[in-house]
Design a protein around this motif. Structure first.
Motif, PDB file in Angstrom:
ATOM      1  N   PRO A 239       0.996  53.825 -17.260  1.00 35.69           N
ATOM      2  CA  PRO A 239       0.953  55.273 -17.406  1.00 35.69           C
ATOM      3  C   PRO A 239       1.951  55.780 -18.439  1.00 35.69           C
ATOM      4  O   PRO A 239       2.985  55.171 -18.672  1.00 35.69           O
ATOM      5  CB  PRO A 239       1.325  55.766 -16.000  1.00 35.69           C
ATOM      6  CG  PRO A 239       2.164  54.679 -15.436  1.00 35.69           C
ATOM      7  CD  PRO A 239       1.760  53.400 -16.090  1.00 35.69           C
ATOM      8  N   GLU A 240       1.572  56.884 -19.074  1.00 35.10           N
ATOM      9  CA  GLU A 240       2.499  57.611 -19.928  1.00 35.10           C
ATOM     10  C   GLU A 240       2.984  58.784 -19.101  1.00 35.10           C
ATOM     11  O   GLU A 240       2.225  59.702 -18.835  1.00 35.10           O
ATOM     12  CB  GLU A 240       1.765  58.143 -21.167  1.00 35.10           C
ATOM     13  CG  GLU A 240       1.188  57.094 -22.091  1.00 35.10           C
ATOM     14  CD  GLU A 240       2.244  56.532 -23.039  1.00 35.10           C
ATOM     15  OE1 GLU A 240       2.057  55.429 -23.542  1.00 35.10           O
ATOM     16  OE2 GLU A 240       3.273  57.233 -23.247  1.00 35.10           O
ATOM     17  N   SER A 241       4.199  58.729 -18.617  1.00 28.02           N
ATOM     18  CA  SER A 241       4.633  59.855 -17.802  1.00 28.02           C
ATOM     19  C   SER A 241       6.135  59.980 -17.845  1.00 28.02           C
ATOM     20  O   SER A 241       6.833  59.135 -18.407  1.00 28.02           O
ATOM     21  CB  SER A 241       4.159  59.697 -16.361  1.00 28.02           C
ATOM     22  OG  SER A 241       5.066  58.885 -15.652  1.00 28.02           O
ATOM     23  N   SER A 242       6.615  61.039 -17.219  1.00 32.75           N
ATOM     24  CA  SER A 242       8.044  61.289 -17.212  1.00 32.75           C
ATOM     25  C   SER A 242       8.762  60.451 -16.161  1.00 32.75           C
ATOM     26  O   SER A 242       9.977  60.435 -16.108  1.00 32.75           O
ATOM     27  CB  SER A 242       8.312  62.768 -16.940  1.00 32.75           C
ATOM     28  OG  SER A 242       7.879  63.070 -15.639  1.00 32.75           O
ATOM     29  N   ALA A 243       7.970  59.793 -15.336  1.00 33.33           N
ATOM     30  CA  ALA A 243       8.613  59.005 -14.283  1.00 33.33           C
ATOM     31  C   ALA A 243       9.467  57.906 -14.895  1.00 33.33           C
ATOM     32  O   ALA A 243       9.063  57.241 -15.846  1.00 33.33           O
ATOM     33  CB  ALA A 243       7.553  58.404 -13.367  1.00 33.33           C
ATOM     34  N   ARG A 244      10.667  57.757 -14.343  1.00 27.81           N
ATOM     35  CA  ARG A 244      11.607  56.798 -14.921  1.00 27.81           C
ATOM     36  C   ARG A 244      11.313  55.382 -14.457  1.00 27.81           C
ATOM     37  O   ARG A 244      11.721  54.423 -15.089  1.00 27.81           O
ATOM     38  CB  ARG A 244      13.040  57.162 -14.499  1.00 27.81           C
ATOM     39  CG  ARG A 244      13.489  58.527 -14.919  1.00 27.81           C
ATOM     40  CD  ARG A 244      13.623  58.577 -16.431  1.00 27.81           C
ATOM     41  NE  ARG A 244      14.388  57.463 -16.937  1.00 27.81           N
ATOM     42  CZ  ARG A 244      15.597  57.560 -17.465  1.00 27.81           C
ATOM     43  NH1 ARG A 244      16.176  58.731 -17.559  1.00 27.81           N
ATOM     44  NH2 ARG A 244      16.238  56.507 -17.897  1.00 27.81           N
ATOM     45  N   CYS A 287      -6.900  43.595  -2.603  1.00 22.03           N
ATOM     46  CA  CYS A 287      -5.812  42.637  -2.695  1.00 22.03           C
ATOM     47  C   CYS A 287      -5.978  41.765  -3.931  1.00 22.03           C
ATOM     48  O   CYS A 287      -7.089  41.329  -4.255  1.00 22.03           O
ATOM     49  CB  CYS A 287      -5.774  41.757  -1.445  1.00 22.03           C
ATOM     50  SG  CYS A 287      -5.103  42.621  -0.021  1.00 22.03           S
ATOM     51  N   GLY A 288      -4.893  41.517  -4.622  1.00 23.87           N
ATOM     52  CA  GLY A 288      -4.936  40.664  -5.804  1.00 23.87           C
ATOM     53  C   GLY A 288      -5.066  41.449  -7.100  1.00 23.87           C
ATOM     54  O   GLY A 288      -4.859  40.918  -8.185  1.00 23.87           O
ATOM     55  N   LYS A 289      -5.437  42.713  -7.018  1.00 21.09           N
ATOM     56  CA  LYS A 289      -5.649  43.531  -8.217  1.00 21.09           C
ATOM     57  C   LYS A 289      -4.293  43.916  -8.840  1.00 21.09           C
ATOM     58  O   LYS A 289      -3.331  44.183  -8.139  1.00 21.09           O
ATOM     59  CB  LYS A 289      -6.404  44.791  -7.803  1.00 21.09           C
ATOM     60  CG  LYS A 289      -6.921  45.594  -8.982  1.00 21.09           C
ATOM     61  CD  LYS A 289      -8.057  46.490  -8.527  1.00 21.09           C
ATOM     62  CE  LYS A 289      -8.662  47.183  -9.740  1.00 21.09           C
ATOM     63  NZ  LYS A 289     -10.050  47.575  -9.477  1.00 21.09           N
ATOM     64  N   LYS A 290      -4.279  43.928 -10.184  1.00 21.03           N
ATOM     65  CA  LYS A 290      -3.056  44.335 -10.882  1.00 21.03           C
ATOM     66  C   LYS A 290      -3.029  45.855 -11.015  1.00 21.03           C
ATOM     67  O   LYS A 290      -4.023  46.468 -11.393  1.00 21.03           O
ATOM     68  CB  LYS A 290      -3.036  43.716 -12.289  1.00 21.03           C
ATOM     69  CG  LYS A 290      -2.799  42.221 -12.288  1.00 21.03           C
ATOM     70  CD  LYS A 290      -1.434  41.909 -12.917  1.00 21.03           C
ATOM     71  CE  LYS A 290      -1.216  40.408 -13.067  1.00 21.03           C
ATOM     72  NZ  LYS A 290      -0.406  39.870 -11.974  1.00 21.03           N
ATOM     73  N   VAL A 291      -1.910  46.435 -10.666  1.00 25.19           N
ATOM     74  CA  VAL A 291      -1.775  47.897 -10.793  1.00 25.19           C
ATOM     75  C   VAL A 291      -0.368  48.222 -11.306  1.00 25.19           C
ATOM     76  O   VAL A 291       0.511  47.363 -11.351  1.00 25.19           O
ATOM     77  CB  VAL A 291      -1.984  48.625  -9.450  1.00 25.19           C
ATOM     78  CG1 VAL A 291      -3.428  48.604  -9.016  1.00 25.19           C
ATOM     79  CG2 VAL A 291      -1.068  48.050  -8.386  1.00 25.19           C
ATOM     80  N   TRP A 292      -0.206  49.488 -11.672  1.00 24.14           N
ATOM     81  CA  TRP A 292       1.109  49.983 -12.055  1.00 24.14           C
ATOM     82  C   TRP A 292       1.589  50.970 -10.994  1.00 24.14           C
ATOM     83  O   TRP A 292       0.821  51.812 -10.543  1.00 24.14           O
ATOM     84  CB  TRP A 292       1.056  50.668 -13.427  1.00 24.14           C
ATOM     85  CG  TRP A 292       0.803  49.691 -14.542  1.00 24.14           C
ATOM     86  CD1 TRP A 292      -0.408  49.202 -14.939  1.00 24.14           C
ATOM     87  CD2 TRP A 292       1.787  49.076 -15.350  1.00 24.14           C
ATOM     88  NE1 TRP A 292      -0.252  48.306 -15.962  1.00 24.14           N
ATOM     89  CE2 TRP A 292       1.094  48.203 -16.249  1.00 24.14           C
ATOM     90  CE3 TRP A 292       3.181  49.146 -15.437  1.00 24.14           C
ATOM     91  CZ2 TRP A 292       1.757  47.422 -17.192  1.00 24.14           C
ATOM     92  CZ3 TRP A 292       3.822  48.391 -16.398  1.00 24.14           C
ATOM     93  CH2 TRP A 292       3.124  47.532 -17.257  1.00 24.14           C
ATOM     94  N   VAL A 293       2.819  50.814 -10.610  1.00 25.20           N
ATOM     95  CA  VAL A 293       3.388  51.794  -9.664  1.00 25.20           C
ATOM     96  C   VAL A 293       4.425  52.611 -10.416  1.00 25.20           C
ATOM     97  O   VAL A 293       5.078  52.120 -11.339  1.00 25.20           O
ATOM     98  CB  VAL A 293       4.057  51.133  -8.445  1.00 25.20           C
ATOM     99  CG1 VAL A 293       3.052  50.364  -7.630  1.00 25.20           C
ATOM    100  CG2 VAL A 293       5.213  50.259  -8.849  1.00 25.20           C
ATOM    101  N   GLN A 294       4.538  53.871 -10.017  1.00 25.42           N
ATOM    102  CA  GLN A 294       5.585  54.695 -10.629  1.00 25.42           C
ATOM    103  C   GLN A 294       6.150  55.675  -9.614  1.00 25.42           C
ATOM    104  O   GLN A 294       5.454  56.109  -8.696  1.00 25.42           O
ATOM    105  CB  GLN A 294       5.014  55.448 -11.827  1.00 25.42           C
ATOM    106  CG  GLN A 294       3.790  56.273 -11.489  1.00 25.42           C
ATOM    107  CD  GLN A 294       3.408  57.187 -12.641  1.00 25.42           C
ATOM    108  OE1 GLN A 294       4.255  57.800 -13.259  1.00 25.42           O
ATOM    109  NE2 GLN A 294       2.119  57.260 -12.923  1.00 25.42           N
ATOM    110  N   PHE A 295       7.410  55.940  -9.757  1.00 23.54           N
ATOM    111  CA  PHE A 295       8.021  57.021  -8.966  1.00 23.54           C
ATOM    112  C   PHE A 295       9.174  57.591  -9.766  1.00 23.54           C
ATOM    113  O   PHE A 295       9.775  56.920 -10.611  1.00 23.54           O
ATOM    114  CB  PHE A 295       8.477  56.523  -7.597  1.00 23.54           C
ATOM    115  CG  PHE A 295       9.382  55.319  -7.629  1.00 23.54           C
ATOM    116  CD1 PHE A 295       8.854  54.044  -7.535  1.00 23.54           C
ATOM    117  CD2 PHE A 295      10.761  55.471  -7.757  1.00 23.54           C
ATOM    118  CE1 PHE A 295       9.683  52.945  -7.571  1.00 23.54           C
ATOM    119  CE2 PHE A 295      11.586  54.362  -7.777  1.00 23.54           C
ATOM    120  CZ  PHE A 295      11.054  53.087  -7.685  1.00 23.54           C
TER     121      PHE A 295
END
Lengths: 309, 256
Positions: A239-244, A287-295
C-alpha cells in the motif's frame, strides 16, 4: 456472610451488617445461580421475603411483579433442575432483587450461559442498572465489562491495578496485565530504542525480526507493544499510505468471531487483523496467501515493562 | 479375575443367606402362625419396635444438630469427637451395657435424679431405649454428618445473604437438602436399635424385647422353640426395613 478480617462496609453512610437481616441489603448472584434445588421457582424468589414482608398477599404480589419483569412467569411452579441456564439466571436475579437490595453483586453471572441467553441477561442487567440499582459485576470478559460498566477496576492477585471508566481502561491500559485482560490480540515484548522529538513523539520498537514505529512519550527501554486488531488493515498489494508500519506476511490462521473475522499473519511475528466477513471473502483471504499489513504508529501503544527483564 | 471374584462373592452371599434360609425352611407355616399369635411374642415385638423408634426419635433431636456441627464447624478436638462417636460400634455391646448400668443404676446420681422424675432405667423402658441408642447412635450421626457435608455451603450462604437467620437456614436449607441421608440414618439407627441384644439384656432383662426373648426361649426350651420366634421377628424387621427404605426414596438403591 463472611465477616471482614478488618474494616467495615458502609452503604449510603449506613453500616452493612455481614450477618443480619437488618442494615442495607447487598444481594449476591452467583455464576452457578445456586438456586435452592428443593424449592420451586416461586419459593426461591419468595425465600428472602419471609421475615421482611409479613403479609402473604404482598409477598405474592412482589414475586409476581418480579416474575413479570424478568419474563419467568411461566416458570414459577417449576423446580430449578428443569430450567435452562438463562432461565436459572433470571430466577437467581429475581430472588436477589426480591429483597430490594441497595447493591447487587454479580459474580460472573453470564459466563455459564450460551450466547443467546447471555444477550438476554445482559439487557436485563442494563435495564436494572438504569433503574438506579448499583451493581458490582465481577467478570473475566472485557466485552461484558465495556457493555455494562460505568467504572471498571482491574484486579491482579487481589489488588486493584487500574480503575477508571471503560475508555480509560481499554484505550490506556497501564500494564501488560490490564492490556491482556482487555483482550488485545497484538501484544509484543521488545525494546524501545530511540525516541525522536518532533511534533509527534515517535519511537522505534524492536521486537523479534520487526522494527515498528510507535507514538510514545516514554523513555527508551524494555516493554510491550499493544495493537488492537481493529487498527490493523490488510491489503493484497504493497500500500501507498501514511501508515508508518507496513509489513509483508503470510496468512496463517483465519478465525471467525462474533463481530468479524480475525486474520493472523506471519510477518516474522504473528499480527492479528480484524476485518469484516465481507472483505474477507472479497479479498479471497485464505491460509498461505501473501498479504500486506499496516497500522499507524499511533495505533501501537507502548507499555513499559514493570521491572527490567 | 472377575470369575474368581464372583465365586468368592458367591461364597460370602451364601454364608449370609444359607443359615437364614435354612432357619425359615425349618419353621412350618403352622408353627409360624402359632408363634405369631403368641401373646408374649407379639408383646415383645411391639415393645422392641416402639422402644427403638422412640429411642431414635428422642436422640435424633440432639444427634442431628451434632452431625451438622461435625460437618460444618471447625473446633478443637473435632477428630476426638468424631472418633468418640464411632466408639459404640467397636466396643463389645455387653461392655456397653455394663458401662450404662454404672451410670444409670439406682444408686448413682443420674439414676437417682431420673428416679425422682419417675424414670427407671434398670428393668425399665428408659433403660432399653438408652441401651439401644448407645449402640445405634453412630449410624444416625455418621449418615447425617455425611449428608450435611454433601450440601454445598453456597446454598446456605445464599440463604443467609437473603436475610435468613442461621436457624432458619438450618431448617429450610440444610435439613431438607440432607434429608435423604438423615432419613437413611434414622432407618439404620432404628434397625440397629431393634436388633440390639447385648447392651439391653444387661440393663433390662425385663420387660423383654424380642432378642432377649429369643435368648430366653433358647436357654429354657432349646433351639426348637427359639427358632420360630426368630423367624417371626426377622420377618417383621424385614417388612419394616423395606417399607421404611422405600418411603425414604432409597428403594432403587436398596433393590439394585
Amino acid at each position: 456472610m463472611t465477616p471482614p478480617d478488618s474494616g467495615e462496609i458502609f452503604v449510603d453512610g449506613i453500616r452493612h451488617e455481614s450477618n443480619a437481616a437488618k442494615g442495607p441489603q447487598i444481594s449476591i448472584v452467583y455464576q452457578d445461580q445456586a438456586l435452592f434445588p428443593h424449592m420451586t421457582v416461586w419459593q426461591n424468589i419468595e425465600y428472602g421475603l419471609h421475615g421482611r414482608v409479613k403479609a402473604k398477599p404482598e409477598r405474592s404480589a412482589r414475586v409476581r411483579a418480579l416474575a413479570r419483569e424478568l419474563q419467568i412467569e411461566q416458570l414459577l411452579g417449576r423446580k430449578p433442575g428443569t430450567l435452562s441456564g438463562g432461565e436459572s439466571q433470571r430466577v437467581a436475579l429475581a430472588r436477589a432483587l426480591a429483597v430490594r437490595p441497595k447493591i447487587l453483586m454479580l459474580d460472573e453471572p453470564l459466563s455459564s450461559l450460551d450466547i443467546r441467553a447471555r444477550a438476554g441477561i445482559r439487557s436485563i442487567l442494563r435495564e436494572l442498572n438504569r433503574s438506579g440499582i448499583t451493581m458490582i459485576h465481577v467478570t473475566h470478559d472485557y466485552e461484558e465489562a465495556i457493555s455494562l460498566a460505568s467504572r471498571i477496576a482491574v484486579m491482579e492477585r487481589g489488588t486493584i491495578v487500574q480503575s477508571g471508566n471503560p475508555r480509560e481502561i481499554f484505550m490506556c491500559p497501564k500494564s501488560e496485565f490490564v492490556a491482556r485482560f482487555t483482550g488485545i490480540k497484538n501484544f509484543y515484548e521488545g525494546s524501545l530504542v530511540r525516541t525522536k522529538h518532533g511534533a509527534a513523539t515517535t519511537g522505534t520498537f524492536l521486537t523479534g525480526p520487526l522494527t515498528m514505529s510507535v507514538a510514545v512519550d516514554a523513555r527508551p527501554g524494555n516493554g510491550f507493544i499493544a495493537i488492537r486488531s481493529e487498527d490493523v488493515t490488510l491489503s493484497l498489494a504493497k500500500p501507498e499510505s501514511s501508515a508508518r508500519n507496513i509489513f509483508e506476511g503470510t496468512i496463517v490462521d483465519i478465525i471467525p468471531t462474533g463481530n468479524g473475522v480475525e486474520i493472523a499473519i506471519d510477518t516474522g511475528i504473528d499480527i492479528v487483523a480484524r476485518v469484516t466477513g465481507q472483505s474477507c471473502s472479497e479479498m479471497n483471504l485464505e491460509c498461505g496467501k501473501k498479504v500486506w499489513v499496516q497500522f499507524k504508529a499511533t495505533a501501537a501503544r507502548f507499555i513499559p515493562a514493570a521491572s527490567p527483564p | 479375575m472377575f470369575l474368581v471374584f464372583s465365586l468368592l462373592g458367591g461364597v460370602v452371599l451364601l454364608f449370609i443367606i444359607a443359615p437364614l434360609a435354612a432357619m425359615f425352611l425349618q419353621v412350618s407355616p403352622g408353627v409360624f402362625a402359632e408363634t405369631a399369635a403368641d401373646k408374649e411374642v407379639r408383646g415383645s415385638i411391639m415393645l422392641t419396635l416402639w422402644t427403638s423408634m422412640a429411642a431414635t426419635a428422642v436422640f435424633a433431636i440432639a444427634a442431628v444438630p451434632l452431625a451438622y456441627l461435625l460437618a460444618r464447624a471447625q473446633f478443637p478436638l473435632k477428630r476426638f469427637v468424631n472418633g468418640t462417636i464411632d466408639l459404640p460400634i467397636v466396643i463389645p455391646h455387653s461392655a456397653a451395657g455394663i458401662a450404662l448400668l454404672g451410670v444409670f443404676s439406682r444408686d448413682t446420681i443420674a439414676g437417682k435424679a431420673f428416679g425422682a422424675l419417675g424414670i427407671e432405667f434398670v428393668g425399665g423402658y428408659a433403660g432399653i431405649m438408652a441401651a439401644m441408642a448407645f449402640v445405634s447412635l453412630p449410624f444416625l450421626i455418621n449418615a447425617s454428618r455425611d449428608g450435611f457435608a454433601a450440601v454445598p455451603q453456597r446454598y446456605e450462604n445464599v440463604a443467609r445473604n437473603l436475610g435468613a437467620s442461621p436457624i432458619r437456614t438450618f431448617f429450610t436449607i440444610s435439613v431438607p437438602l440432607a434429608s435423604r441421608s438423615i432419613v437413611s440414618g434414622l432407618v439404620l439407627m432404628f434397625a440397629r436399635g431393634m436388633s440390639e441384644f447385648g447392651a439391653v439384656i444387661i440393663i433390662a432383662y425385663h420387660p423383654m424385647i424380642t432378642p432377649v426373648l429369643i435368648f430366653e426361649r433358647f436357654g429354657a426350651f432349646g433351639l426348637k422353640y427359639a427358632r420360630p420366634v426368630s423367624v417371626v421377628f426377622i420377618s417383621v424387621c424385614l417388612v419394616f426395613f423395606i417399607v421404611l427404605r422405600s418411603i425414604s426414596g432409597e428403594k432403587r438403591k436398596f433393590f439394585q
